[in-house]
Design a protein around this motif. Sequence first.
Motif, PDB file in Angstrom:
ATOM      1  N   GLY A  60       0.806  -1.219   0.000  1.00  0.00           N
ATOM      2  CA  GLY A  60       0.000   0.000   0.000  1.00  0.00           C
ATOM      3  C   GLY A  60       0.834   1.262   0.000  1.00  0.00           C
ATOM      4  O   GLY A  60       0.379   2.323  -0.410  1.00  0.00           O
ATOM      5  N   ARG A  61       2.058   1.154   0.479  1.00  0.00           N
ATOM      6  CA  ARG A  61       2.947   2.326   0.516  1.00  0.00           C
ATOM      7  C   ARG A  61       4.296   1.944  -0.066  1.00  0.00           C
ATOM      8  O   ARG A  61       4.956   1.036   0.419  1.00  0.00           O
ATOM      9  N   ILE A  62       4.678   2.635  -1.122  1.00  0.00           N
ATOM     10  CA  ILE A  62       5.946   2.323  -1.782  1.00  0.00           C
ATOM     11  C   ILE A  62       6.523   3.603  -2.383  1.00  0.00           C
ATOM     12  O   ILE A  62       5.796   4.406  -2.977  1.00  0.00           O
ATOM     13  N   ASP A  63       7.809   3.831  -2.173  1.00  0.00           N
ATOM     14  CA  ASP A  63       8.469   5.050  -2.645  1.00  0.00           C
ATOM     15  C   ASP A  63       8.943   4.852  -4.076  1.00  0.00           C
ATOM     16  O   ASP A  63      10.010   4.298  -4.329  1.00  0.00           O
ATOM     17  N   ARG A  64       8.142   5.305  -5.022  1.00  0.00           N
ATOM     18  CA  ARG A  64       8.461   5.113  -6.436  1.00  0.00           C
ATOM     19  C   ARG A  64       9.569   6.048  -6.920  1.00  0.00           C
ATOM     20  O   ARG A  64      10.132   5.825  -7.994  1.00  0.00           O
ATOM     21  N   SER A  65       9.881   7.081  -6.168  1.00  0.00           N
ATOM     22  CA  SER A  65      10.906   8.032  -6.606  1.00  0.00           C
ATOM     23  C   SER A  65      12.294   7.393  -6.646  1.00  0.00           C
ATOM     24  O   SER A  65      13.207   7.921  -7.287  1.00  0.00           O
ATOM     25  N   ARG A  66      12.480   6.266  -5.962  1.00  0.00           N
ATOM     26  CA  ARG A  66      13.785   5.604  -5.951  1.00  0.00           C
ATOM     27  C   ARG A  66      14.069   4.844  -7.241  1.00  0.00           C
ATOM     28  O   ARG A  66      15.207   4.470  -7.509  1.00  0.00           O
ATOM     29  N   GLY A  67      13.003   4.566  -8.011  1.00  0.00           N
ATOM     30  CA  GLY A  67      13.163   3.702  -9.171  1.00  0.00           C
ATOM     31  C   GLY A  67      13.116   4.437 -10.493  1.00  0.00           C
ATOM     32  O   GLY A  67      13.014   5.664 -10.552  1.00  0.00           O
ATOM     33  N   ILE A  68      13.188   3.651 -11.559  1.00  0.00           N
ATOM     34  CA  ILE A  68      13.097   4.162 -12.924  1.00  0.00           C
ATOM     35  C   ILE A  68      11.765   3.704 -13.506  1.00  0.00           C
ATOM     36  O   ILE A  68      11.454   2.510 -13.503  1.00  0.00           O
ATOM     37  N   ARG A  69      10.978   4.658 -14.000  1.00  0.00           N
ATOM     38  CA  ARG A  69       9.658   4.350 -14.553  1.00  0.00           C
ATOM     39  C   ARG A  69       9.759   4.091 -16.047  1.00  0.00           C
ATOM     40  O   ARG A  69      10.435   4.827 -16.779  1.00  0.00           O
TER      41      ARG A  69
END
Length: 436
Positions: A60-69
Amino acid sequence: MTDDRRTTVPVWTLATGDTRVPALTEGESMTAERLAELRGVLAALADEPIVTLEVHPLPGRIDRSRGIRLDAVSPLAQHLSEFVTRASRSSLTTAKVTASGENLYRIVVPAKYATQLGQGLLRSMQSKAVAGGIRGPIVDAAGKIVGGVSFVPVGGAAAAGTAGGAGVTAGAVAAGGTALTVAAPLVLMAVAVGVSAHADHKRQQAIEHITDLLEQLHQDKLDDEHSALDGCRAAIDKATAILLDEGKLGVSLGLDSAVHTIDTALSKAGTRLARWQKALDGLPEGEPVQLAALTESFPGIDDHGGTFRTHLELASLAIALKRRVAVLQAVEHAQKEPGNPFRNFTSALQRDQQSLDALESGIAAVLVRLSTLELARPSARRPVFTPNEVDRLLRSAHRLHRLGDGAVVDSRATDVAIEIARDKDGSVVVFPPLAA
């Protein structure tokens, strides 16, 4: 895998080339420890690199800013979507788990192959919440690790021919062994984006630190060095986007000039490292060191900022950028020879990583040696020191001892996981690698 709510999560074994291993038990649950043992056995027996693929409910909570979209039409997203479609047709469990379209996929690379990809590229991410810890595997919306974990293997043939593109054959069960699902493009793209995300994460950290340090120093030469390195980002970002869309790199991208700038910065970092090592070798062994003598070779080491710390961050930035370029070059090389892209990818990375690993390990060793030094009392004719002198000595000793925090001279080989968050629209976010 099953958590406290009895949510079943399947796991597949995927090969990056045609290979055969002893038949595996299908449909029966196993512990995380047993799965880790299985990966080790497969890595030892298979002629080609193998990985395991797990599919979990999306936290439910995940920090997407750390990854590459990557959008839904990118090769990695398409390979993953095709895998999900085919696997769902042959497995009711998989169909139920992936029905929402939102899941967290974990590709786990056995330690044997993670080591081949480089100690600086695939390394566990440090935890900000727990000192000395690493990020846990799967967490719920409250950030807690789920319990009661067990894995349910799904047969390789159940997802036969999962990924389109080069190196794909249909998995099949044969007498005396199992021919695993060959999904080289899926594995290649996942690992490539994962290590690129790791390198970019390190770059972001270095940029933040350098900016803060330069604001205190006001040294034009270091500022120019930082600006030149940071200016390489645009060319690298464009090249990454093109290669991950299976395109061709052109001279107009400016990648050649960016590589030259990075190589120049790495040369400076190597020269500085040699100077630091010589200075440490010249210190009297086992004796306290005068702070004045230390700051002569390591200027600003006793301050929060300082030239020495800026040089460290500039070296970290150059290494991070070079590692990302190495990934691009490895992907390009693998795509030129599609017969076995993962093996070509690994070979290309190995050729580039050794000097970077040596530089990074050398800097880490310097930091560890500095952190063990004992500072001598200031030499003065007065028998009593002022409170300011005492405070400076204590602060300097504390900062000196903190230099070794997080320095990894020779990291132990572990299984490494690359997590991929998939949204309903088919787009994905690939996160930096972490210890499995």
